[in-house]
Design a protein around this motif. Structure first.
Motif, short mmCIF file in Angstrom:
data_model
loop_
_atom_site.label_atom_id
_atom_site.label_comp_id
_atom_site.label_asym_id
_atom_site.label_seq_id
_atom_site.Cartn_x
_atom_site.Cartn_y
_atom_site.Cartn_z
N GLY A 116 0.44 17.41 -3.66
CA GLY A 116 0.78 17.25 -5.07
C GLY A 116 0.59 15.80 -5.44
O GLY A 116 -0.45 15.37 -5.93
N ALA A 117 1.61 14.99 -5.12
CA ALA A 117 1.53 13.57 -5.40
C ALA A 117 0.49 12.89 -4.52
O ALA A 117 0.06 11.78 -4.78
CB ALA A 117 2.89 12.93 -5.16
N GLY A 118 0.12 13.55 -3.43
CA GLY A 118 -0.85 12.97 -2.52
C GLY A 118 -0.24 12.44 -1.24
O GLY A 118 -0.94 12.05 -0.32
N GLN A 119 1.11 12.46 -1.14
CA GLN A 119 1.77 11.91 0.05
C GLN A 119 1.47 12.76 1.29
O GLN A 119 1.18 12.21 2.35
CB GLN A 119 3.28 11.82 -0.17
N ARG A 146 -3.72 11.65 -11.95
CA ARG A 146 -2.45 10.89 -12.00
C ARG A 146 -2.22 10.06 -10.76
O ARG A 146 -1.50 9.08 -10.77
CB ARG A 146 -1.26 11.87 -12.11
N GLN A 147 -2.76 10.50 -9.61
CA GLN A 147 -2.43 9.86 -8.33
C GLN A 147 -3.69 9.29 -7.68
O GLN A 147 -4.00 9.57 -6.53
CB GLN A 147 -1.79 10.90 -7.38
N HIS A 148 -4.40 8.51 -8.48
CA HIS A 148 -5.72 8.06 -8.06
C HIS A 148 -5.71 7.27 -6.75
O HIS A 148 -6.58 7.44 -5.90
CB HIS A 148 -6.34 7.22 -9.18
N THR A 149 -4.70 6.39 -6.57
CA THR A 149 -4.67 5.56 -5.36
C THR A 149 -4.60 6.42 -4.11
O THR A 149 -5.28 6.14 -3.12
CB THR A 149 -3.44 4.62 -5.37
N ASN A 150 -3.77 7.47 -4.14
CA ASN A 150 -3.68 8.33 -2.97
C ASN A 150 -4.98 9.08 -2.70
O ASN A 150 -5.32 9.33 -1.55
CB ASN A 150 -2.51 9.30 -3.10
N ILE A 306 9.99 13.75 -13.37
CA ILE A 306 9.35 12.44 -13.32
C ILE A 306 8.79 12.17 -11.93
O ILE A 306 7.94 11.32 -11.72
CB ILE A 306 10.41 11.36 -13.68
N SER A 307 9.29 12.94 -10.94
CA SER A 307 8.97 12.69 -9.55
C SER A 307 7.91 13.66 -9.03
O SER A 307 8.18 14.84 -8.83
CB SER A 307 10.26 12.82 -8.74
N ALA A 308 6.71 13.14 -8.79
CA ALA A 308 5.60 14.00 -8.39
C ALA A 308 5.91 14.78 -7.11
O ALA A 308 5.49 15.92 -6.95
CB ALA A 308 4.35 13.16 -8.21
#
Ligand SMILES: *Cc1c(COP(=O)(O)O)cnc(C)c1O
Length: 397
Positions: A116-119, A146-150, A306-308
């Motif tokens: 999801g968030a990429g973590q 939304r989570q381009h860096t990951n 608010i929390s991916a």
């Protein structure tokens, strides 16, 4: 009457939740996994490799830190379990290290994962680089943006990222797509599931991989407090894996109270929430029976927070059962409360938590403690990835 147990039963259920609701084509691969996982996890060879990697690669044991200023504020003895100090910045790596060793033992050559968030995607791509395995990650197209860096981290680690364009294009859709891919390549592919969800035996596999957290807690509490159990355990819940790891060795220990924070979003009655245990009803999602946010005719409702990392419309079966039977107290923490909790930990202890973990911090203000209560709160991850969100909502602090 036999004492209630909160561990998985031999049929793969936690009370009425769990099971394996899978398409015919996955029957054999799930059956193979079910037969293989306990012998592998319990083997000396696996334990040796797993423990060595957790120590030298992940950086375990993670410290148990006595937070003096926070303790004073809340009138208890508060310890933080520092999963934020792990390699890649969260607890997720505990699980991916374990599952990739399992994949290798089972002779699989290709790894898939949802994120999801990429973590979880980053934690999976990391161990695939380490083990020289082919890695493909499914991620909703909205999250890719939304989570381009990951996304860039995963690519740099050698993974292929597939943007998923069905549904809301977020985590739930990425899970569905990963399961679809698994159906097409059941022979050579191992699906590394990122939380205590999915068909049995996944929730049990992930809980066992994360149970290192409470295993260490027992030793660390014995050393610091002279007893191996706390009065309270506090953790945030998305799918439920860091919470499962935190409570695992205390599940059937009634001396230990369990408090979990789920993401309230704008509020449980707002229609914009991810508080699955407050708002969900029993349904089947991604292979298991669990509490799911759904319309009366069974369409999955989108989660909002608010929390991916907590943005999932379901919650793992272990937690559904604990909640239903009153073993855990579950608090819905709204976006503004989480932001406030994150700033508070930052200013009182110099630790910037992930916004997911900040939900657990915010739960403290809703509890009343006795001065000698020992409280352990798991900081599931670090907040570097969330700085922009914290800044955007400074006014809530
Ligand atoms: C993914 C994530 C979570 C939520 O997942 P669980 O499986 O519920 O633990 C919580 N905190 C962080 C830092 C995460 O990356």
């Amino acid at each position: 009457m036999k004492k209630e147990s909160f561990y998985v039963d031999e049929r793969g259920y936690y009370g009425e939740f769990g099971g394996a609701y899978i398409p015919e084509i996955l029957y054999k691969v799930v059956k193979d996994l079910k037969e293989a996982y306990l012998p592998i996890i319990e083997s000396e060879e696996f334990q040796k490799e797993y423990c060595q990697l957790l120590r030298d690669y992940v950086g375990r044991p993670s410290p148990l830190y006595y937070a003096a200023r926070m303790s004073e504020k809340y009138g208890c003895r508060l310890y933080l379990k520092r999963e934020d100090l792990n390699h890649t910045g969260a607890h997720k790596i505990n699980n991916t290290v374990g599952q990739i060793l399992m994949a290798k033992k089972m002779g699989k050559t290709r790894i898939i994962a949802e994120t999801g968030a990429g973590q979880h995607g980053v934690a999976t791509a990391t161990v695939c680089a380490l083990m020289n395995m082919k890695c493909e990650v499914f991620m909703g197209a909205t999250d890719v943006e939304r989570q381009h860096t990951n996304v860039e981290r995963m690519k740099m680690l050698g993974a292929e990222v597939h943007p998923v364009t069905t549904g809301n294009m977020t985590l739930s859709d990425a899970c569905s797509e990963a399961i679809r891919d698994w159906c097409c390549h059941p022979k050579d592919t191992f699906y590394i599931v990122g939380s205590t969800m999915g068909p049995h035996p996944y929730p049990d596999i992930v809980a066992r991989m994360q149970s290192i957290i409470s295993k260490e807690l027992k030793e660390q509490l014995m050393e610091k407090e002279g007893r191996d159990y706390p009065d309270y355990l506090v953790a945030c819940v998305g799918g439920g894996s860091n919470a499962a790891g935190t409570v695992y060795h205390y599940l059937d220990d009634e001396r230990v109270k369990i408090v979990l924070a789920e993401a309230g979003g704008h509020g449980v009655d707002s229609g914009h929430t991810a508080a699955t245990m407050h708002c969900g009803t029993t349904g089947i999602l991604h292979g298991a029976k669990m509490l799911v946010m759904q319309t009366p005719d069974g369409q999955i409702e989108e989660a909002f927070t608010i929390s991916a990392g907590l943005d999932y419309p379901g919650v793992g079966p272990m937690h559904c059962n604990m909640f239903q039977k009153g073993r855990s107290k579950v608090l819905a923490i709204n976006d503004d409360e989480a932001i406030r909790g994150g700033y508070e930990l930052t200013r009182l202890e110099g630790i910037i938590p992930a916004i997911e973990s900040a939900h657990a911090v915010a739960a403290l203000s809703k509890l009343t403690f006795k001065a000698d209560d020992v409280v352990v709160l798991t900081v599931s991850g670090r907040g570097d990835k969330d700085i922009e969100t914290y800044l955007k909502h400074k006014e809530w602090a």
